[in-house]
Design an enzyme around this catalytic site. Structure first.
Site, PDB file in Angstrom:
ATOM      1  CB  CYS A   1      -0.928   0.004   1.206  1.00  0.00           C
ATOM      2  SG  CYS A   1      -0.042   0.215   2.768  1.00  0.00           S
TER       3      CYS A   1
ATOM      4  CB  ALA B   1       3.850  -0.395   2.419  1.00  0.00           C
TER       5      ALA B   1
ATOM      6  NE  ARG C   1      11.605  -2.042   2.850  1.00  0.00           N
ATOM      7  CZ  ARG C   1      12.421  -1.006   2.801  1.00  0.00           C
ATOM      8  NH1 ARG C   1      12.508  -0.208   3.808  1.00  0.00           N
ATOM      9  NH2 ARG C   1      13.130  -0.778   1.752  1.00  0.00           N
TER      10      ARG C   1
ATOM     11  CG  HIS D   1       8.007   4.931  -3.634  1.00  0.00           C
ATOM     12  ND1 HIS D   1       7.936   4.084  -4.705  1.00  0.00           N
ATOM     13  CD2 HIS D   1       8.241   4.158  -2.551  1.00  0.00           C
ATOM     14  CE1 HIS D   1       8.140   2.838  -4.296  1.00  0.00           C
ATOM     15  NE2 HIS D   1       8.321   2.859  -2.994  1.00  0.00           N
TER      16      HIS D   1
HETATM   17 FE1  CFM Z   1      13.272   0.758  -5.008  1.00  0.00          FE
HETATM   18 FE2  CFM Z   1      12.762  -1.633  -5.144  1.00  0.00          FE
HETATM   19 FE3  CFM Z   1      11.215   0.041  -3.734  1.00  0.00          FE
HETATM   20 FE4  CFM Z   1      13.742  -0.531  -2.907  1.00  0.00          FE
HETATM   21 FE5  CFM Z   1      12.610  -2.476  -1.298  1.00  0.00          FE
HETATM   22 FE6  CFM Z   1      11.710  -3.548  -3.545  1.00  0.00          FE
HETATM   23 FE7  CFM Z   1      10.077  -1.957  -2.177  1.00  0.00          FE
HETATM   24 MO1  CFM Z   1      10.711  -4.317  -1.296  1.00  0.00          MO
HETATM   25  S1  CFM Z   1      14.678  -0.880  -4.762  1.00  0.00           S
HETATM   26  S2  CFM Z   1      12.672   1.311  -2.984  1.00  0.00           S
HETATM   27  S3  CFM Z   1      14.421  -1.255  -0.975  1.00  0.00           S
HETATM   28  S4  CFM Z   1      11.478  -0.140  -5.838  1.00  0.00           S
HETATM   29  S5  CFM Z   1      12.828  -4.415  -1.965  1.00  0.00           S
HETATM   30  S6  CFM Z   1      12.468  -3.671  -5.679  1.00  0.00           S
HETATM   31  S7  CFM Z   1       9.648  -3.705  -3.181  1.00  0.00           S
HETATM   32  S8  CFM Z   1      10.801  -2.268  -0.265  1.00  0.00           S
HETATM   33  S9  CFM Z   1       9.272  -0.024  -2.647  1.00  0.00           S
HETATM   34  C1  HCA Z   2       6.613  -3.467   1.102  1.00  0.00           C
HETATM   35  C2  HCA Z   2       7.962  -3.796   1.685  1.00  0.00           C
HETATM   36  C3  HCA Z   2       8.645  -4.942   1.015  1.00  0.00           C
HETATM   37  C4  HCA Z   2       7.922  -6.254   1.243  1.00  0.00           C
HETATM   38  C5  HCA Z   2       8.792  -7.439   1.031  1.00  0.00           C
HETATM   39  C6  HCA Z   2       8.171  -8.751   0.653  1.00  0.00           C
HETATM   40  C7  HCA Z   2      10.085  -5.025   1.550  1.00  0.00           C
HETATM   41  O1  HCA Z   2       6.396  -3.585  -0.093  1.00  0.00           O
HETATM   42  O2  HCA Z   2       5.761  -3.065   1.862  1.00  0.00           O
HETATM   43  O3  HCA Z   2       7.086  -8.812   0.068  1.00  0.00           O
HETATM   44  O4  HCA Z   2       8.852  -9.730   0.917  1.00  0.00           O
HETATM   45  O5  HCA Z   2      11.003  -4.996   0.783  1.00  0.00           O
HETATM   46  O6  HCA Z   2      10.236  -5.129   2.774  1.00  0.00           O
HETATM   47  O7  HCA Z   2       8.722  -4.683  -0.379  1.00  0.00           O
END
Ligand code: CFM
Ligand code: HCA
Length: 535
Positions: free
Chosen positions: A53, A56, A87, A188
């Site tokens: 979401c 998140a 994370r 983001h």
């Molecule tokens: Fe960039 Fe990502 Fe993301 Fe990320 Fe992440 Fe991710 Fe995420 Mo999980 S590099 S910031 S640190 S788009 S692993 S592939 S999904 S939290 S929003």
């Molecule tokens: C998020 C965080 C997440 C979830 C990871 C997963 C992360 O999307 O809310 O599904 O294993 O990197 O911690 O992407």
């Protein structure tokens, strides 16, 4: 393997089939230009998406890791609990941030109850701010909203403003209700806006020097940011701030005192890179520190941006030394990994970045999925002007910044470079560009947007990958089918995977996964006979 999307989706009702087909692109005959893919639109209700979401994306990903800020989740305890340190963005005390100011591993929530939902939660939030100030004396506070807060209409702006006056510290609120936007991506953007408006440019004690850089969109999962910083500082750069891995408010407010912004995760942070270019004239460069060859190419690119012969020479010295240190071990793992195939199913940028590291190991990514990327992450930034906005994207405020009359400097001046030299580099595609994932996909490879449980199963049956890179939500799909998985979000608590030293750790983890005998003891569904079949 040639993918027949219609065959794969036969159980879907027509309307769903029509929708989902637009989210899948197969690269055939090495076609150079990427067909349009649908992305950043609503998930089909009930389809078991892997998306998260808006909250998140804002709290969990972007602002939560800022170590010297207290980030309060205003909402029911589940939202705060789920996004609490899970994370493992690593952080440590440093010269500017002493141990008593490290809050990123703690969880702060107003723990809204039913009666608060009925009568409003503003008083509870104000009281909580008083408490955290009294107990922890933070330099600044973030307040992140959750779904019920948006629904009952608590005025976070008013509470923050009153508390700011009372306590004399910045209190920044984010209207990042979970339902806002179609995925984490909205969060983001909301986080980027507030960081830019309320933090960047407010500091006056940034580092001096003419090789000062920021690393934007690096969250220090498993210590990736530290490995990148180690290499860059070895070459002679000063890292001002990483956004937001191991970052501090005390540094982010000086983000504008850099000569160059590096963008690692384009999806989550391109907004700040663009806004800083508009407001301060600081150029940005898309980089990738995941993969040995990718890291080398990135280091050479960065050195070119400064065009300084000593820096270019020192870059080669570091590359040569680092390569000598890792090559023998990497070769050993490569002999195990070579020729194997994989899926990369992650949220955004990583599904692209890891293709480089896997290529170093002789592996091929046959299917790559993004949970929430936008068309530009697949097709390249050139398509941005053609992306249509819709009711969901219009719901996220766009900041329209202008050049700061006091602080703007022409990009070439930031780099100590003549206008001609700078224009040459721009012409060569150096700054503010990203071609997306498509050009790096193998022939016959498939890109899939917002993949769901059913499609993941189908794709595994069709492609029989040796390994799936995924997250906690989708890893069990492949396990049940006898295909090993590695979590690319949390690195299964391993890492770092970035840079030179990280590549060895990654290679070892992947080689281990590929050689674990347990997977051979499971009969995948496609090898089962009818009678064995069942479920
Ligand atoms: Fe960039 Fe990502 Fe993301 Fe990320 Fe992440 Fe991710 Fe995420 Mo999980 S590099 S910031 S640190 S788009 S692993 S592939 S999904 S939290 S929003
Ligand atoms: C998020 C965080 C997440 C979830 C990871 C997963 C992360 O999307 O809310 O599904 O294993 O990197 O911690 O992407």
């Amino acid at each position: 393997t040639d993918l027949n999307v219609d065959d794969m989706m036969t159980p879907y009702p027509n309307k769903v089939l029509k929708n989902r087909k637009k989210h899948i692109v197969a690269k055939t005959d090495g076609a150079a230009s990427c067909p349009q893919i649908e992305a950043n639109t609503r998930t089909v209700p009930g389809i078991i998406s892997q998306r998260g979401c808006c909250y998140a994306g804002c709290k969990g990903v972007v602002v939560g890791p800022i170590k010297d800020m207290i980030t309060i989740t205003h909402g029911p305890i589940g939202c705060g609990y789920y996004s609490w340190g899970t994370r493992r963005n690593k952080a440590r005390a440093d010269d500017r941030t002493p141990p008593e100011h490290i809050f990123s591993a703690m969880c702060f929530s107003t723990d809204m109850q039913e009666s608060d939902i009925v009568f409003g939660g503003e008083k509870k939030l104000a009281k909580m701010i008083d408490e955290v100030v009294e107990i922890f004396h933070p330099r600044a506070i973030n307040i992140c909203s959750t779904c019920p807060i948006g629904l009952i209409g608590d005025d976070l702006g008013a509470v923050s403003k009153a508390a700011e006056e009372k306590h004399g510290i910045p209190i920044i609120h984010y209207n990042c209700e979970g339902y806002k936007g179609v995925s984490q991506s909205a969060g983001h953007h909301i986080a980027n806006n507030q960081i830019m408006e309320k933090m960047v440019g407010t500091g006056t004690d940034g580092p001096a020097g003419d090789r000062v850089i920021n690393i934007l969109g690096e969250y220090n999962i498993g210590g990736d940011g530290w490995e990148i910083e180690r290499i860059l500082e070895d070459i002679g750069y000063t890292v001002n701030s990483i956004l937001t891995g191991d970052s501090a408010y005390a540094n982010i407010k000086n983000l504008h005192s850099a000569n160059l912004n590096l963008v690692q995760c384009h999806r989550s942070i391109n907004y700040i890179a663009e806004m800083m270019e508009t407001k301060y004239g600081i150029p940005w460069l898309k980089v990738n520190f995941i993969g040995v060859e990718a890291t080398i190419a990135t280091l050479r690119d960065v050195a070119q941006c400064f065009g300084d012969e000593d820096l270019i020479a020192q870059t080669e010295v570091v590359i040569e030394r680092e390569l000598a240190a890792i090559t023998p071990e990497l070769e050993r793992y490569r002999s195990i990994c070579k020729g194997k195939t994989a899926f990369t199913f992650v949220g955004g940028s990583r599904s692209h970045h890891y293709q480089y590291l896997l290529k170093d190991l002789g592996m091929e990514v046959v299917v790559a999925g993004y949970e929430f990327a936008h068309r530009d992450d697949y097709e390249g930034r050139d398509v941005i002007p053609t992306i249509k906005s819709d009711a969901d994207s219009k719901n996220i405020p766009e900041l329209h910044l202008e050049a700061d009359p006091d602080m703007y400097e022409e990009p070439n001046l930031h780099l100590n470079m003549s206008k001609e030299k700078y224009d040459e580099l721009v012409e060569a595609g150096h700054f503010a560009t990203y071609d997306g994932m498509y050009p790096d996909m193998v022939d016959g490879g498939v890109m899939i947007d917002d993949p769901n449980h059913y499609e993941t199963e189908e794709l595994i049956e069709i492609f029989h990958p040796d390994l799936i890179f995924s997250g906690i939500r989708d890893k069990y799909i492949s396990h049940k089918m006898g295909v090993p998985s590695k979590q690319l979000h949390s690195y299964d608590y391993s890492g770092p995977y970035a840079g030179f030293r990280g590549s060895i750790i990654f290679a070892k983890d992947v080689a281990n996964a590929l050689s674990t005998p347990a997977w051979q003891m499971i009969t995948p569904p496609w090898d089962k006979t009818e009678t064995e079949g069942g479920d």
